[in-house]
Design a protein around this motif. Structure first.
Motif, PDB file in Angstrom:
ATOM      1  N   PHE A  77      -6.714  12.061  -2.389  1.00 26.57           N
ATOM      2  CA  PHE A  77      -7.333  11.100  -2.272  1.00 26.57           C
ATOM      3  C   PHE A  77      -6.188  10.433  -1.897  1.00 26.57           C
ATOM      4  O   PHE A  77      -4.905  10.921  -1.880  1.00 26.57           O
ATOM      5  CB  PHE A  77      -7.207   9.979  -3.702  1.00 26.57           C
ATOM      6  CG  PHE A  77      -8.127  10.481  -4.613  1.00 26.57           C
ATOM      7  CD1 PHE A  77      -9.651   9.852  -4.814  1.00 26.57           C
ATOM      8  CD2 PHE A  77      -7.741  11.807  -5.802  1.00 26.57           C
ATOM      9  CE1 PHE A  77     -10.612  10.703  -6.254  1.00 26.57           C
ATOM     10  CE2 PHE A  77      -8.626  12.252  -7.004  1.00 26.57           C
ATOM     11  CZ  PHE A  77      -9.910  11.388  -6.656  1.00 26.57           C
ATOM     12  N   ILE A  78      -6.724   9.574  -0.098  1.00 23.94           N
ATOM     13  CA  ILE A  78      -5.011   9.525   0.873  1.00 23.94           C
ATOM     14  C   ILE A  78      -5.964   7.987   1.201  1.00 23.94           C
ATOM     15  O   ILE A  78      -7.185   7.463   0.825  1.00 23.94           O
ATOM     16  CB  ILE A  78      -5.325  10.317   1.549  1.00 23.94           C
ATOM     17  CG1 ILE A  78      -7.286  10.596   2.269  1.00 23.94           C
ATOM     18  CG2 ILE A  78      -4.523  11.816   1.744  1.00 23.94           C
ATOM     19  CD1 ILE A  78      -6.072  11.359   3.848  1.00 23.94           C
ATOM     20  N   VAL A 106     -11.165  12.583   0.380  1.00 28.20           N
ATOM     21  CA  VAL A 106     -11.860  10.876   0.548  1.00 28.20           C
ATOM     22  C   VAL A 106     -10.535  10.551   0.490  1.00 28.20           C
ATOM     23  O   VAL A 106      -9.499   9.950  -0.377  1.00 28.20           O
ATOM     24  CB  VAL A 106     -12.806  10.575  -0.777  1.00 28.20           C
ATOM     25  CG1 VAL A 106     -13.305  12.002  -1.033  1.00 28.20           C
ATOM     26  CG2 VAL A 106     -11.093  11.023  -2.059  1.00 28.20           C
ATOM     27  N   GLU A 107     -10.896   9.331   1.865  1.00 30.45           N
ATOM     28  CA  GLU A 107     -10.512   8.474   2.546  1.00 30.45           C
ATOM     29  C   GLU A 107     -10.079   6.991   0.762  1.00 30.45           C
ATOM     30  O   GLU A 107     -11.915   6.951   0.400  1.00 30.45           O
ATOM     31  CB  GLU A 107     -10.941   7.415   3.629  1.00 30.45           C
ATOM     32  CG  GLU A 107      -9.971   6.302   3.549  1.00 30.45           C
ATOM     33  CD  GLU A 107      -9.762   5.296   4.916  1.00 30.45           C
ATOM     34  OE1 GLU A 107      -9.005   6.118   6.665  1.00 30.45           O
ATOM     35  OE2 GLU A 107     -10.995   5.104   5.464  1.00 30.45           O
ATOM     36  N   VAL A 108      -9.760   6.711   0.482  1.00 38.45           N
ATOM     37  CA  VAL A 108      -9.610   5.127  -0.857  1.00 38.45           C
ATOM     38  C   VAL A 108      -9.221   3.536  -0.609  1.00 38.45           C
ATOM     39  O   VAL A 108      -8.638   4.500   0.888  1.00 38.45           O
ATOM     40  CB  VAL A 108      -9.451   5.718  -2.458  1.00 38.45           C
ATOM     41  CG1 VAL A 108     -10.238   7.026  -2.955  1.00 38.45           C
ATOM     42  CG2 VAL A 108      -7.615   6.048  -2.430  1.00 38.45           C
ATOM     43  N   ALA A 109      -9.507   3.226  -0.947  1.00 40.50           N
ATOM     44  CA  ALA A 109      -8.598   1.570   0.169  1.00 40.50           C
ATOM     45  C   ALA A 109      -7.433   1.400  -0.759  1.00 40.50           C
ATOM     46  O   ALA A 109      -7.246   0.454  -0.485  1.00 40.50           O
ATOM     47  CB  ALA A 109     -10.284   0.682  -0.834  1.00 40.50           C
ATOM     48  N   ARG A 110      -7.944   1.719  -2.208  1.00 38.53           N
ATOM     49  CA  ARG A 110      -6.330   1.771  -2.752  1.00 38.53           C
ATOM     50  C   ARG A 110      -6.533   2.380  -4.268  1.00 38.53           C
ATOM     51  O   ARG A 110      -7.148   2.945  -4.479  1.00 38.53           O
ATOM     52  CB  ARG A 110      -5.849  -0.159  -3.382  1.00 38.53           C
ATOM     53  CG  ARG A 110      -4.903  -0.536  -4.149  1.00 38.53           C
ATOM     54  CD  ARG A 110      -4.993  -2.094  -4.100  1.00 38.53           C
ATOM     55  NE  ARG A 110      -3.832  -2.055  -4.222  1.00 38.53           N
ATOM     56  CZ  ARG A 110      -3.902  -3.932  -5.267  1.00 38.53           C
ATOM     57  NH1 ARG A 110      -4.216  -4.315  -5.717  1.00 38.53           N
ATOM     58  NH2 ARG A 110      -2.460  -4.054  -5.140  1.00 38.53           N
ATOM     59  N   LYS A 113       0.419   1.718  -7.840  1.00 37.07           N
ATOM     60  CA  LYS A 113       1.258   1.324  -7.075  1.00 37.07           C
ATOM     61  C   LYS A 113       0.954   1.209  -5.743  1.00 37.07           C
ATOM     62  O   LYS A 113       2.255   1.272  -5.265  1.00 37.07           O
ATOM     63  CB  LYS A 113       2.272   2.636  -7.856  1.00 37.07           C
ATOM     64  CG  LYS A 113       2.206   2.575  -8.480  1.00 37.07           C
ATOM     65  CD  LYS A 113       3.835   3.106  -9.636  1.00 37.07           C
ATOM     66  CE  LYS A 113       3.938   3.015 -11.477  1.00 37.07           C
ATOM     67  NZ  LYS A 113       5.060   2.526 -12.123  1.00 37.07           N
ATOM     68  N   ASP A 114      -0.311   1.169  -4.806  1.00 39.05           N
ATOM     69  CA  ASP A 114      -0.012   0.973  -3.437  1.00 39.05           C
ATOM     70  C   ASP A 114       0.468   2.737  -2.503  1.00 39.05           C
ATOM     71  O   ASP A 114       0.591   2.044  -1.952  1.00 39.05           O
ATOM     72  CB  ASP A 114       0.456  -0.068  -2.853  1.00 39.05           C
ATOM     73  CG  ASP A 114      -1.048  -1.628  -3.366  1.00 39.05           C
ATOM     74  OD1 ASP A 114      -1.627  -1.141  -3.751  1.00 39.05           O
ATOM     75  OD2 ASP A 114       0.375  -2.285  -3.515  1.00 39.05           O
ATOM     76  N   VAL A 115       0.481   3.105  -3.668  1.00 42.95           N
ATOM     77  CA  VAL A 115       0.876   4.735  -3.618  1.00 42.95           C
ATOM     78  C   VAL A 115      -0.218   5.063  -1.675  1.00 42.95           C
ATOM     79  O   VAL A 115      -0.860   4.401  -1.725  1.00 42.95           O
ATOM     80  CB  VAL A 115       0.668   6.319  -4.478  1.00 42.95           C
ATOM     81  CG1 VAL A 115       2.134   5.251  -4.807  1.00 42.95           C
ATOM     82  CG2 VAL A 115      -0.175   6.384  -4.244  1.00 42.95           C
ATOM     83  N   LEU A 116       0.082   5.957  -1.293  1.00 43.09           N
ATOM     84  CA  LEU A 116      -0.690   6.854  -0.093  1.00 43.09           C
ATOM     85  C   LEU A 116      -1.842   7.981  -1.009  1.00 43.09           C
ATOM     86  O   LEU A 116      -2.838   8.227   0.394  1.00 43.09           O
ATOM     87  CB  LEU A 116       0.687   7.134   1.405  1.00 43.09           C
ATOM     88  CG  LEU A 116       1.207   5.782   1.640  1.00 43.09           C
ATOM     89  CD1 LEU A 116       2.253   6.537   2.568  1.00 43.09           C
ATOM     90  CD2 LEU A 116       0.506   4.878   2.168  1.00 43.09           C
TER      91      LEU A 116
END
Length: 126
Positions: A77-78, A106-110, A113-116
């Motif tokens: 998840f990025i 997959v790209e995720v919104a959040r 801990k707000d990691v990338l």
């Protein structure tokens, strides 16, 4: 019988879940975010975070008695799909054998801990 995996070599769960589970000969890791278990730090770049997430996956899999060579499936998840190529470069240093695991990215919104990045894996214990 299901057996929870617990290791100090990966970050402790930040909610009501296990770091991973052993179910028969299958190992399921929870999603591993890039928190350094030694000091709680998180790297600033996607490369640093990908490396730490994979180190955490490795630690959970090894605590279950397997290795990264036993991983059959990962999910990545990025935060930004523009990071895909850079993540692939780091990922390839951990998974580079002739039998690469299946993978979804997959790209995720959040993420927590707000990691990338966050990575989970399924492995077979031989």
């Amino acid at each position: 019988m299901n057996t929870p995996i617990k290791t100090n070599s990966a970050p402790a769960a930040i909610g009501p879940y296990s770091q991973g589970m052993i179910c028969g000969n299958l190992i399921y890791t929870s999603g591993q975010i890039p928190v350094n278990p030694a000091d709680g730090s998180v790297g600033a770049t996607i490369a640093e975070q990908a490396r730490q997430s994979l180190e955490n996956v490795k630690a959970v899999v090894e605590a279950a008695g397997a290795t990264l060579n036993d991983v059959v499936k990962t999910t990545v998840f990025i935060k930004d799909m523009a990071s895909f190529a850079e993540v692939n470069e780091i990922y390839a240093t951990y998974f580079n054998g002739p039998a690469l695991p299946a993978r979804s990215c997959v790209e995720v919104a959040r993420l927590p801990k707000d990691v990338l990045i966050e990575i989970e894996a399924i492995a077979i214990k031989h």
